[in-house]
Design an enzyme around this catalytic site. Structure first.
Site, PDB file in Angstrom:
ATOM      1  N   ALA A 240     -16.201  -2.187   6.044  1.00 36.20           N
ATOM      2  CA  ALA A 240     -17.563  -2.578   5.529  1.00 36.20           C
ATOM      3  C   ALA A 240     -17.216  -2.917   3.837  1.00 36.20           C
ATOM      4  CB  ALA A 240     -18.448  -1.357   5.566  1.00 36.20           C
TER       5      ALA A 240
ATOM      6  N   ARG B  81      13.745  -4.285   1.629  1.00 35.72           N
ATOM      7  CA  ARG B  81      12.741  -4.106   0.911  1.00 35.72           C
ATOM      8  C   ARG B  81      13.002  -2.473   0.554  1.00 35.72           C
ATOM      9  NH1 ARG B  81       6.386  -4.932   2.922  1.00 35.72           N
ATOM     10  NH2 ARG B  81       6.068  -6.151   1.180  1.00 35.72           N
TER      11      ARG B  81
ATOM     12  N   ALA C  61      -6.807  -2.367  -5.407  1.00 37.74           N
ATOM     13  CA  ALA C  61      -6.675  -3.865  -5.470  1.00 37.74           C
ATOM     14  C   ALA C  61      -5.245  -4.164  -5.873  1.00 37.74           C
ATOM     15  CB  ALA C  61      -7.882  -4.294  -6.133  1.00 37.74           C
TER      16      ALA C  61
ATOM     17  N   THR D  18      -3.801 -10.392  11.486  1.00 36.48           N
ATOM     18  CA  THR D  18      -4.742 -10.871  12.469  1.00 36.48           C
ATOM     19  C   THR D  18      -3.745 -11.213  13.704  1.00 36.48           C
ATOM     20  OG1 THR D  18      -5.993 -11.560  10.886  1.00 36.48           O
ATOM     21  CG2 THR D  18      -6.476 -12.490  12.857  1.00 36.48           C
TER      22      THR D  18
ATOM     23  N   CYS E 135      -6.208  -9.163   2.832  1.00 34.85           N
ATOM     24  CA  CYS E 135      -7.027  -8.543   3.513  1.00 34.85           C
ATOM     25  C   CYS E 135      -8.647  -8.902   3.761  1.00 34.85           C
ATOM     26  CB  CYS E 135      -7.345  -6.834   2.897  1.00 34.85           C
ATOM     27  SG  CYS E 135      -5.622  -6.350   3.137  1.00 34.85           S
ATOM     28  N   PHE E 136      -9.210  -9.527   2.638  1.00 33.78           N
ATOM     29  CA  PHE E 136     -10.512  -9.880   3.211  1.00 33.78           C
ATOM     30  C   PHE E 136     -10.932 -10.722   4.293  1.00 33.78           C
ATOM     31  CE2 PHE E 136     -12.448  -9.873  -1.798  1.00 33.78           C
ATOM     32  CZ  PHE E 136     -12.275  -8.306  -1.590  1.00 33.78           C
TER      33      PHE E 136
ATOM     34  N   PHE F 125     -11.713 -16.882  -2.241  1.00 31.30           N
ATOM     35  CA  PHE F 125     -10.977 -15.825  -2.232  1.00 31.30           C
ATOM     36  C   PHE F 125      -9.953 -15.800  -1.217  1.00 31.30           C
ATOM     37  CE2 PHE F 125     -14.404 -14.606   0.940  1.00 31.30           C
ATOM     38  CZ  PHE F 125     -13.674 -14.345   2.188  1.00 31.30           C
TER      39      PHE F 125
ATOM     40  N   VAL G 147       0.914  -1.210   0.025  1.00 31.75           N
ATOM     41  CA  VAL G 147       0.111  -0.108  -0.141  1.00 31.75           C
ATOM     42  C   VAL G 147       0.679   1.218  -0.079  1.00 31.75           C
ATOM     43  CG1 VAL G 147      -1.575   1.451   1.396  1.00 31.75           C
ATOM     44  CG2 VAL G 147      -2.060  -1.149   1.199  1.00 31.75           C
TER      45      VAL G 147
HETATM   46  P1  NAD Z   1       2.925  -4.626   4.026  1.00 32.25           P
HETATM   47  O1  NAD Z   1       3.278  -5.837   4.991  1.00 32.25           O
HETATM   48  O2  NAD Z   1       3.231  -5.135   2.737  1.00 32.25           O
HETATM   49  O3  NAD Z   1       3.697  -3.637   4.265  1.00 32.25           O
HETATM   50  C1  NAD Z   1       3.839  -2.937   5.448  1.00 32.25           C
HETATM   51  C2  NAD Z   1       5.450  -2.421   5.877  1.00 32.25           C
HETATM   52  O4  NAD Z   1       5.433  -1.581   7.149  1.00 32.25           O
HETATM   53  C3  NAD Z   1       6.462  -3.412   5.897  1.00 32.25           C
HETATM   54  O5  NAD Z   1       7.474  -3.251   4.968  1.00 32.25           O
HETATM   55  C4  NAD Z   1       7.029  -3.087   7.354  1.00 32.25           C
HETATM   56  O6  NAD Z   1       8.269  -3.470   7.392  1.00 32.25           O
HETATM   57  C5  NAD Z   1       6.727  -1.931   7.679  1.00 32.25           C
HETATM   58  N1  NAD Z   1       6.741  -1.335   9.023  1.00 32.25           N
HETATM   59  C6  NAD Z   1       6.032  -2.033   9.980  1.00 32.25           C
HETATM   60  N2  NAD Z   1       6.023  -1.421  11.115  1.00 32.25           N
HETATM   61  C7  NAD Z   1       6.932  -0.319  10.865  1.00 32.25           C
HETATM   62  C8  NAD Z   1       7.436   0.785  11.416  1.00 32.25           C
HETATM   63  N3  NAD Z   1       7.236   0.922  12.997  1.00 32.25           N
HETATM   64  N4  NAD Z   1       8.449   1.699  10.865  1.00 32.25           N
HETATM   65  C9  NAD Z   1       8.670   1.426   9.795  1.00 32.25           C
HETATM   66  N5  NAD Z   1       8.128   0.739   9.005  1.00 32.25           N
HETATM   67  C10 NAD Z   1       7.227  -0.181   9.458  1.00 32.25           C
HETATM   68  O7  NAD Z   1       1.661  -4.311   4.217  1.00 32.25           O
HETATM   69  P2  NAD Z   1       0.343  -3.770   3.043  1.00 32.25           P
HETATM   70  O8  NAD Z   1       0.086  -4.944   2.125  1.00 32.25           O
HETATM   71  O9  NAD Z   1       1.132  -2.546   2.566  1.00 32.25           O
HETATM   72  O10 NAD Z   1      -0.947  -3.412   4.081  1.00 32.25           O
HETATM   73  C11 NAD Z   1      -0.444  -2.289   4.854  1.00 32.25           C
HETATM   74  C12 NAD Z   1      -2.038  -1.658   5.488  1.00 32.25           C
HETATM   75  O11 NAD Z   1      -2.610  -1.446   4.476  1.00 32.25           O
HETATM   76  C13 NAD Z   1      -2.853  -3.115   5.978  1.00 32.25           C
HETATM   77  O12 NAD Z   1      -3.236  -2.301   7.276  1.00 32.25           O
HETATM   78  C14 NAD Z   1      -3.644  -3.391   4.981  1.00 32.25           C
HETATM   79  O13 NAD Z   1      -4.754  -3.964   5.981  1.00 32.25           O
HETATM   80  C15 NAD Z   1      -4.004  -2.058   4.358  1.00 32.25           C
HETATM   81  N6  NAD Z   1      -4.532  -2.514   2.796  1.00 32.25           N
HETATM   82  C16 NAD Z   1      -3.737  -3.346   2.278  1.00 32.25           C
HETATM   83  C17 NAD Z   1      -4.213  -3.456   0.920  1.00 32.25           C
HETATM   84  C18 NAD Z   1      -3.435  -4.443  -0.202  1.00 32.25           C
HETATM   85  O14 NAD Z   1      -3.846  -4.391  -1.337  1.00 32.25           O
HETATM   86  N7  NAD Z   1      -2.220  -5.091   0.186  1.00 32.25           N
HETATM   87  C19 NAD Z   1      -5.126  -2.766   0.345  1.00 32.25           C
HETATM   88  C20 NAD Z   1      -5.653  -1.816   0.990  1.00 32.25           C
HETATM   89  C21 NAD Z   1      -5.417  -1.519   2.272  1.00 32.25           C
HETATM   90  C1  UGA Z   2      -9.020  -6.145  -2.046  1.00 32.75           C
HETATM   91  C2  UGA Z   2     -10.451  -4.865  -2.436  1.00 32.75           C
HETATM   92  O1  UGA Z   2     -10.951  -5.241  -3.653  1.00 32.75           O
HETATM   93  C3  UGA Z   2      -9.725  -3.797  -2.287  1.00 32.75           C
HETATM   94  O2  UGA Z   2     -10.758  -2.751  -2.717  1.00 32.75           O
HETATM   95  C4  UGA Z   2      -9.205  -3.364  -1.093  1.00 32.75           C
HETATM   96  O3  UGA Z   2      -8.321  -2.050  -1.155  1.00 32.75           O
HETATM   97  C5  UGA Z   2      -8.078  -4.526  -0.914  1.00 32.75           C
HETATM   98  O4  UGA Z   2      -8.776  -5.878  -0.806  1.00 32.75           O
HETATM   99  C6  UGA Z   2      -7.530  -4.521   0.290  1.00 32.75           C
HETATM  100  O5  UGA Z   2      -8.044  -4.055   1.472  1.00 32.75           O
HETATM  101  O6  UGA Z   2      -6.628  -5.014   0.633  1.00 32.75           O
HETATM  102  P1  UGA Z   2      -7.397  -7.428  -3.248  1.00 32.75           P
HETATM  103  O7  UGA Z   2      -7.679  -8.252  -2.252  1.00 32.75           O
HETATM  104  O8  UGA Z   2      -6.129  -6.938  -3.657  1.00 32.75           O
HETATM  105  O9  UGA Z   2      -8.392  -6.046  -2.919  1.00 32.75           O
HETATM  106  O10 UGA Z   2      -7.932  -8.168  -4.721  1.00 32.75           O
HETATM  107  P2  UGA Z   2      -9.506  -8.346  -5.428  1.00 32.75           P
HETATM  108  O11 UGA Z   2      -9.475  -8.000  -6.650  1.00 32.75           O
HETATM  109  O12 UGA Z   2     -10.561  -7.845  -4.446  1.00 32.75           O
HETATM  110  O13 UGA Z   2      -9.633  -9.852  -4.744  1.00 32.75           O
HETATM  111  C7  UGA Z   2      -9.708 -10.720  -3.842  1.00 32.75           C
HETATM  112  C8  UGA Z   2      -9.954 -12.205  -3.876  1.00 32.75           C
HETATM  113  O14 UGA Z   2     -11.289 -12.444  -4.399  1.00 32.75           O
HETATM  114  C9  UGA Z   2      -8.880 -12.682  -5.004  1.00 32.75           C
HETATM  115  O15 UGA Z   2      -8.538 -14.018  -4.501  1.00 32.75           O
HETATM  116  C10 UGA Z   2      -9.776 -12.945  -6.094  1.00 32.75           C
HETATM  117  O16 UGA Z   2      -9.242 -13.933  -7.006  1.00 32.75           O
HETATM  118  C11 UGA Z   2     -11.155 -13.158  -5.618  1.00 32.75           C
HETATM  119  N1  UGA Z   2     -12.295 -12.774  -6.210  1.00 32.75           N
HETATM  120  C12 UGA Z   2     -12.501 -11.636  -6.857  1.00 32.75           C
HETATM  121  C13 UGA Z   2     -13.287 -13.832  -6.904  1.00 32.75           C
HETATM  122  O17 UGA Z   2     -12.822 -14.936  -6.493  1.00 32.75           O
HETATM  123  N2  UGA Z   2     -14.417 -13.487  -7.545  1.00 32.75           N
HETATM  124  C14 UGA Z   2     -14.381 -12.176  -8.089  1.00 32.75           C
HETATM  125  O18 UGA Z   2     -15.374 -11.921  -8.625  1.00 32.75           O
HETATM  126  C15 UGA Z   2     -13.508 -11.195  -7.630  1.00 32.75           C
END
Ligand code: NAD
Ligand code: UGA
Length: 468
Positions: free
Chosen positions: A225, A42, A167, A96, A279-280, A275, A16
């Protein structure tokens, strides 16, 4: 009056923090953006001269190429990044909890808290602190308390919630043209000013009618939500896929017919092997935990069922493979195509493929894995974690990683499609068929192959959500 933001620091260079702040840097050349992380490897990868970035995301290296060194920087100097910034995104992981109160459900807020305390400790001037990580409701309140209790004179902290909706696999296009940007703030004059400052950053490329301002708690809850409702659509369609298989209905046709209703909409209705993604499940369990904490057991049970249906779908799929292969897969070779949780990403967190392979391994099958993006080390790490009490060298006696789909299928009894990679649509199935043991089975967990075409070649085909 709202502060004009000129220096941004993002704590957390993950899936993110990296893409979001790289895009901010690209779209706002007048703002200096520094992304900091404790993880040296990283940060080094983000800085790598040949742009071997730590995450695979279509279009990302282009963005980084344009902005890096201009107004986009990656560093492990967290304190310096904090000190210099006027706006700080907290974009750290919130997995989690694995132990303690709420284990298996609640979000582990340790990383958010440590980052917050660091901000309080090193700041020498006022900051807008933006919660970007997905967090339980009222986390912003805790952050505010920590910051205020530890701040120096003349340091004001304003807290905003700005959840991310990108996503994986489409992060860059999602960030270039978001459906909406959500900003939650306290409804005080100062809170509203801080909100306007952040809105000012996004308005460099996002139309203002897509920038929504709401209260802090609404913003935090809206993120949970949104993910819960998206996942619920998939569990609904997957529940229907089981009925389709039992009746001879076709889930594609059903989803199409239902999605044609403009109130339902046609997106995100693809039946699948289940899925995955980081995150989900995490966010729904978080919502379940929240509901229980608020003494709302019926609400908790309702959302929990979305995750249970997903577990059922994965189990149902692997059971179908065993049943179809004459009730035993012991010693049989199964090719698993795809290991990432969805196409166009190298991310494997909570990928359905892991569960399937674990199930096949438990049945003492031999498994060949092929994925075009996932690093081999990642596959081994995931399997070691998923299959407890089994040393890697034992896992490797049953599981191998192949260099192509064709190679993975050689000598196999069955092919399982676990990820919808585009290249799996263009496989030379006649050639695959030649190399397989007969009868040769294909299990399509992603609705991507032309079953009729494969049956003509000689395959026995099972597709999720389709009766024979
Ligand atoms: P990630 O694990 O890829 O990245 C988090 C990074 O934060 C890691 O590189 C870690 O080393 C660093 N970190 C942790 N504590 C730290 C600190 N105190 N100082 C500096 N760096 C620190 O996680 P992510 O997938 O980027 O997710 C981050 C957040 O965004 C989560 O809460 C997740 O739920 C949310 N989110 C993720 C997605 C997604 O698609 N992955 C989409 C929307 C929201
Ligand atoms: C999801 C949400 O789509 C993002 O809006 C959100 O920001 C993100 O979670 C998050 O909070 O991390 P992401 O998990 O990256 O994004 O990917 P999705 O495209 O949502 O797919 C999630 C899972 O559902 C995948 O395994 C995908 O294959 C599956 N999926 C998706 C299905 O099985 N059917 C569908 O119709 C769509």
């Amino acid at each position: 009056a709202p502060v004009k933001v000129t220096k941004i620091c993002c704590i957390g260079a993950g899936y993110v923090g990296g893409p979001t702040c790289a895009v901010i840097a690209l779209k706002c050349p007048h703002i200096t953006v520094t992304i900091v992380d404790l993880n040296q490897a990283r940060v080094d990868a983000w800085n790598s001269p040949d742009f071997k970035l730590p995450i695979y995301e279509p279009g990302l290296d282009d963005v980084v190429r344009q902005a890096r060194g201009r107004n986009l920087f990656f560093s492990t100097d967290v304190d310096k990044g904090i000190k210099e910034a006027d706006l700080i995104f907290v974009s750290v992981n919130t997995p989690t909890k694995k132990s303690g109160v709420g284990a298996g459900f609640a979000a582990d807020l340790n990383y958010v808290e440590l980052a917050t305390r660091r901000i309080a400790h090193v700041s020498e001037s006022s900051k807008i602190v933006v919660e970007k990580s997905t967090v339980p409701c009222r986390t912003a309140e805790s952050m505010r308390t920590i910051l205020e209790a530890n701040s120096k004179p003349n340091c004001r902290f304003d807290i905003l919630s700005n959840p991310e909706f990108l996503a994986e696999g489409t992060a860059i296009s999602d960030l270039f043209g978001p459906d909406r940007v959500l900003i939650g703030s306290l409804q005080t004059p100062e809170g509203k000013d801080a909100c306007a400052s952040l809105a000012g950053v996004y308005s460099n490329w996002v139309p203002t009618n897509r920038i929504l301002s709401v209260g802090l708690w609404s913003s935090e809850l809206s993120k949970l939500a949104a993910n819960a409702m998206l996942a619920q659509r998939i569990s609904s369609v997957n529940a229907l896929s089981a009925i389709c298989e039992a009746t001879g209905a076709n889930i594609d046709e059903v989803a199409h017919a239902v999605g044609y209703d403009s109130r339902v909409g046609n997106k995100f209705l693809r039946a699948s092997v289940g899925f995955g993604g980081s995150c989900f499940q995490k966010d729904i369990l978080n919502l379940v935990y929240l509901s229980e904490s608020l003494h709302l057991p019926e609400v908790a049970a309702y959302w929990r069922q979305v995750v249970e249906m997903n577990e059922y779908q994965k189990k149902r799929f692997s059971k179908n493979v065993v049943d179809t292969l004459f009730n035993t897969i012991t010693g049989k070779r199964i090719a698993v195509l795809g290991f990432a949780f969805k196409a166009d990403t190298g991310d494997t967190r909570e990928s359905a493929a892991i569960t399937l392979i674990k199930d096949f391994q438990a049945e003492r099958a031999l498994v060949n894995i092929y994925d075009p993006q996932v690093e081999h080390n990642q596959i081994w790490a995931d399997l070691t974690e998923a299959i407890p009490n089994t040393p890697l060298e034992n896992i490797k006696k049953q599981v191998t990683i192949s260099a192509s789909a064709l190679e993975a299928c050689k000598g196999a009894e069955a092919v399982v499609i676990a990820t919808e990679w585009k290249e799996f649509r263009d496989i030379d199935w006649a050639l695959v068929y030649e190399g397989m043991n007969k009868p040769a089975f294909v299990f399509d967990g992603r609705l991507i192959i032309d079953a009729e075409k494969l049956r003509k070649i000689g395959f026995k085909v099972k597709t999720i959500g389709r009766g024979e």
